[in-house]
Design an enzyme around this catalytic site. Structure first.
Site, PDB file in Angstrom:
ATOM      1  N   ASP A   9      48.237   3.247  20.132  1.00  0.00           N
ATOM      2  CA  ASP A   9      47.017   3.451  19.828  1.00  0.00           C
ATOM      3  C   ASP A   9      46.314   4.552  19.140  1.00  0.00           C
ATOM      4  O   ASP A   9      46.390   5.687  19.811  1.00  0.00           O
ATOM      5  CB  ASP A   9      46.085   2.390  20.712  1.00  0.00           C
ATOM      6  CG  ASP A   9      44.774   2.001  20.182  1.00  0.00           C
ATOM      7  OD1 ASP A   9      44.734   1.826  18.626  1.00  0.00           O
ATOM      8  OD2 ASP A   9      44.016   2.309  20.483  1.00  0.00           O
ATOM      9  N   GLU A  45      49.677   4.194  15.382  1.00  0.00           N
ATOM     10  CA  GLU A  45      48.797   3.497  14.397  1.00  0.00           C
ATOM     11  C   GLU A  45      48.140   4.662  14.444  1.00  0.00           C
ATOM     12  O   GLU A  45      47.605   5.127  14.921  1.00  0.00           O
ATOM     13  CB  GLU A  45      47.866   2.574  15.424  1.00  0.00           C
ATOM     14  CG  GLU A  45      46.467   2.091  14.824  1.00  0.00           C
ATOM     15  CD  GLU A  45      45.035   2.752  14.748  1.00  0.00           C
ATOM     16  OE1 GLU A  45      44.557   2.488  13.430  1.00  0.00           O
ATOM     17  OE2 GLU A  45      45.443   3.359  16.256  1.00  0.00           O
TER      18      GLU A  45
END
EC number: 2.4.1.18
Length: 642
Positions: free
Chosen positions: A304, A355
């Site tokens: 993330d 991401e």
């Protein structure tokens, strides 16, 4: 590795099994059975072990500090299931109860105490899956991911989330029914606030208590593998919760976070950033991810907020430049390179997904050429462009047709994954169905068109839960999905459409076999902005090809003609406007034979009826001899740029 060697390699950032040393571990000492507790708090004045076994008396079990800043104690008072914490006297004398950063279980919220736990040795039965994964890899395999928030897919009558034991019984059959190849969970690690969705973590080695026991998640993964479904988990190595009783300023000084205040504080998310240049933090984080791969047999990790780890000015707040005066976070850059290098050395068949929202390149490039070494990068640019286009009134789409075609200019600069994720269906952005233009009929037609475009476009795929059936409202993390929507025939047909589209994807190798080069795609026409029609061919390694045509306005086009490189008889194998999926067509187009005739760079043409707001996919049924077979000399086929 003996204890001293474990500590030395911890300090040099080379201990990637740190959880086997730090934390609570059952041991026998001088014939006595008990547990040894160890915690890293190098600048603490004192640390005491407290818990159920001391009646939470704070000074009953003092711990001893070694030369490496690790505090240790053996006790026979602690038993399996007891809750405990560390009472830390910080450098400034302030005393505070802190979590065990290496605990593998914590109590239920709002409590944050660790639970004395020895993970059981599971006898896994997924050897066939792991052998196939090792042999086949994933680059030339179908990857179609169902993204799930474990706490809100379904809920119990009392409002509590399903445990993984319950998800095993209901979610896995649903994945099979919907023909997904993988499931990706938003963070499953322990987090103190459900509203953070798991993106502000507390316990990096522990499964969130609300989701059940570790062995329940192991059984869930094993059952997924039995049904040929891979399991991916989101992980947050860039920042952590600012809560006082967690990792924040653990011993009273910057321990896990940066020394520099600007680098340490993430104002946008109200979190603290890990000091990714500190050896001990690198050992902590890499040990964490290896723990999850080893203990739970994960097939992929989605990292993330990579941009936050790469750029010092990512947060809209005061920032400290690097040593060269720039905004690149060298520590984050080198950590990510090292992370991927370590993981790929031991687990080459485990996907590492970034991401990453900037326009930086080489996210999926190899370290040798300055890349970070990820396997895939989320294509956020494609996602933003395509959603903006499909939200637009069709009258104006011809003016913004480049939003659909621009991705072909850069589609292979990285290895991309095409995401329609949770971030796109919250905070007033509307659900996927409600993003679509028009009345209810046209919204579903647009959604079928959009999902077909995603499946046919090069790149791996991801869709967030609820979007597969056109959920009416935005996602709410504290409530279950709107399963009652499926009582509406349009939603039920949308769900069936998605399941069949997913199967169509799996059945056609040309849609996933060559995802990272122009060998896998040939653009027929990307310049038909006046009619808002896009057409291209997806190609496989053994000559398989699918002709994909997308009509992005609600106007049926009779006698629509495109050029083709191969003469033959073609059959329509996909039409998003069939009645069974919510459209108005009772059956597919009839088979059509190509005709000789000049059309752009092609000398074969195919003429058929293109459905309004529909996608039509054709496959060659029988090749015909022709002396005029021509391949498009411009595989990108795109002249216009943004």
């Amino acid at each position: 590795m003996d204890n001293r060697e474990a500590l030395k390699t911890f300090m040099t950032g080379e201990n990637f099994y740190l959880q086997h040393y730090l934390g609570a571990h059952r041991e026998e000492l001088n014939g006595e059975h008990g547990y040894t507790f160890r915690v890293w708090a190098p600048n603490a004045q004192a640390v005491h072990l407290v818990g159920d076994f001391t009646n939470w008396i704070e000074n009953q079990i003092p711990m001893v500090r070694n030369d490496f800043g690790v505090w240790e104690v053996f006790t026979n008072m602690a038993q399996e299931g007891h809750i405990y914490k560390y009472h830390v006297t910080r450098q400034n004398g302030h005393q505070l109860m802190k979590i065990d950063p290496f605990a593998v279980r914590y109590e239920a919220r709002p409590g944050t105490g660790a639970i004395v736990t020895e993970l059981p040795e599971k006898k896994w039965k997924d050897g066939l899956w792991l052998a196939r994964r090792k042999r086949w890899g994933f680059a030339e395999r179908p990857v179609n991911i169902y993204e799930v928030h474990a706490g809100s897919w379904k809920r119990n009558p009392d409002g509590s989330p399903y445990s993984f034991a319950q998800l095993k019984d209901e979610l896995i059959p649903y994945l099979v029914e919907m023909n997904y190849t993988h499931i990706e969970f938003m963070p499953l690690m322990s987090h103190p606030l459900g509203l953070s969705w798991g993106y502000q973590l507390m316990g990096y080695f522990a499964l969130e208590h609300a989701y059940g026991r570790p062995e329940e998640f192991q059984d869930f993964v094993e059952e997924c593998h039995t049904h040929n479904i891979g399991v991916i988990v989101d992980w947050v190595p860039g920042h952590f919760t600012i809560n006082d009783d967690a990792l924040a300023y653990y011993d009273g000084t910057p321990t896990f976070e940066y020394q520099d205040h600007n680098k340490a504080h993430n104002h946008g998310w109200g979190a603290l950033n890990f000091d990714l240049g500190k050896n001990e933090v690198q050992s902590f984080l890499i040990s964490c991810i290896k723990h999850w791969i080893d203990v739970y047999h994960l097939d992929g990790i989605r990292v993330d907020a990579v941009s936050n780890m790469l750029y010092l000015d990512y947060d809209d707040a005061p920032w400290t430049p690097n040593k060269d005066g720039g905004n690149l976070n060298y520590e984050g850059y080198y950590f990510l390179q090292r992370l991927n290098e370590v993981i790929k050395l031991e687990y080459p068949d485990v996907m590492m997904i970034a991401e990453e929202s900037s326009s930086a390149t080489k996210i999926t490039g190899m370290k040798e050429i300055g890349g970070l070494g990820f396997d895939y990068k989320w294509n956020m640019g494609w996602m933003n462009d395509i959603l903006r286009f499909y939200e637009e009134d069709p009258i104006y789409r011809k003016y913004d047709f480049n939003l659909v075609t621009f991705s072909f200019m850069y589609v292979f600069k990285e290895n991309y994954l095409l995401p329609f994720s949770h971030d796109e269906v919250v905070h007033g952005k509307k659900s996927m169905m409600h993003k679509m233009w028009g009345d209810r009929y046209n919204q579903f037609a647009g959604l079928r068109n959009l999902y077909t475009y995603q499946i046919c476009h090069p790149g791996k795929k991801l869709l967030f839960m609820g979007s597969e059936y056109g959920q009416f409202l935005e996602w709410k993390s504290e409530e279950q999905l709107e399963w009652s929507n499926l009582e509406d025939p349009m939603n039920a047909k949308m769900k069936y459409f998605t399941s069949q589209l997913n199967q169509f994807y799996k059945d056609h190798r040309c849609l996933w076999e060559i995802d990272t080069s122009y060998d896998g795609i040939e653009i027929i026409d990307a310049d038909n902005r006046d009619q808002s029609v896009l057409s291209f061919i997806r190609k496989g390694k053994k000559g398989e090809m699918l002709v994909c045509i997308f009509n992005m306005v609600p106007v049926e086009r009779k006698d629509f003609t495109i050029g083709l490189p191969v003469a033959g008889i073609y059959e329509e194998v996909w039409n998003t406007e069939l009645e069974e999926w919510g459209g108005v067509w009772k059956e597919h187009n009839q088979t059509v034979q190509t005709q000789e005739g000049l059309w752009k760079d092609y000398e074969q043409t195919l003429t058929f009826t293109l459905p309004a707001m529909g996608a039509s996919v054709w496959k060659i049924k029988r090749r015909l001899k022709s002396t005029k077979t021509v391949t498009n000399k411009n595989p990108k086929g795109v002249e216009n740029e943004k």
